[in-house]
Design a protein around this motif. Structure first.
Motif, PDB file in Angstrom:
ATOM      1  N   ILE A 199       0.822  -1.218   0.000  1.00  0.00           N
ATOM      2  CA  ILE A 199       0.000   0.000   0.000  1.00  0.00           C
ATOM      3  C   ILE A 199       0.857   1.269   0.000  1.00  0.00           C
ATOM      4  O   ILE A 199       0.729   2.095  -0.917  1.00  0.00           O
ATOM      5  N   PRO A 200       1.755   1.477   0.975  1.00  0.00           N
ATOM      6  CA  PRO A 200       2.554   2.709   0.921  1.00  0.00           C
ATOM      7  C   PRO A 200       3.517   2.750  -0.267  1.00  0.00           C
ATOM      8  O   PRO A 200       3.757   3.826  -0.832  1.00  0.00           O
ATOM      9  N   MET A 201       4.064   1.586  -0.665  1.00  0.00           N
ATOM     10  CA  MET A 201       4.963   1.572  -1.827  1.00  0.00           C
ATOM     11  C   MET A 201       4.223   1.998  -3.087  1.00  0.00           C
ATOM     12  O   MET A 201       4.745   2.756  -3.907  1.00  0.00           O
ATOM     13  N   ILE A 209       1.511   3.886  -3.300  1.00  0.00           N
ATOM     14  CA  ILE A 209       1.157   5.307  -3.231  1.00  0.00           C
ATOM     15  C   ILE A 209       2.344   6.183  -3.621  1.00  0.00           C
ATOM     16  O   ILE A 209       2.227   7.082  -4.458  1.00  0.00           O
ATOM     17  N   VAL A 210       3.501   5.899  -3.033  1.00  0.00           N
ATOM     18  CA  VAL A 210       4.703   6.685  -3.337  1.00  0.00           C
ATOM     19  C   VAL A 210       5.082   6.532  -4.813  1.00  0.00           C
ATOM     20  O   VAL A 210       5.376   7.518  -5.498  1.00  0.00           O
TER      21      VAL A 210
END
Length: 124
Positions: free
Chosen positions: A51-53, A55-56
């Motif tokens: 998820i954070p990977m 988004i970035v």
């Protein structure tokens, strides 16, 4: 020492994920082999880390105008439906079977990547 191992695996996974190659292809096998995680646990960790990977990576790729949005809805809808159904199937499947399916997927992916030029008609 275990923390350093997790950190290295996460960094490698992040690099591959940022390039759009799928960090889970590294993350899942490494944490199952080196840290004894069960297949279901490794795949769940991969989904959470994704998820954070994602988004970035999306922010960076949008800023660089590398994202083509034409027809994207035709990819998103089937992907979401198949992800939901596959998640249900993964719950029902035992860890050993899931591990073998994932291993077969990685072998197939490696084969396709290795021979991608020939499969696409580039015989240079």
């Amino acid at each position: 020492m275990e923390f350093v191992g997790y950190l290295l695996i996460a960094a490698l996974s992040g690099v591959l994920g940022g390039m759009g190659m799928g960090g889970g292809t590294v993350l899942i096998p490494l944490i199952t082999m080196f840290f004894g995680a069960l297949q279901h646990e490794a795949q769940a960790a991969n989904l959470i880390a994704f998820i954070p990977m994602a988004i970035v990576s999306l922010i960076i790729h949008f800023k660089n105008k590398l994202v083509q949005t034409k027809g994207i809805i035709y990819m998103i809808l089937p992907a979401v439906i198949c992800s939901f159904l596959s998640g249900l199937a993964a719950q029902a499947i035992g860890g050993e079977v899931l591990k073998r399916i994932f291993g077969a997927f990685l072998i197939l992916l490696s084969f396709l990547q290795f021979f991608s030029d020939r499969l696409n008609g580039n015989n240079d």
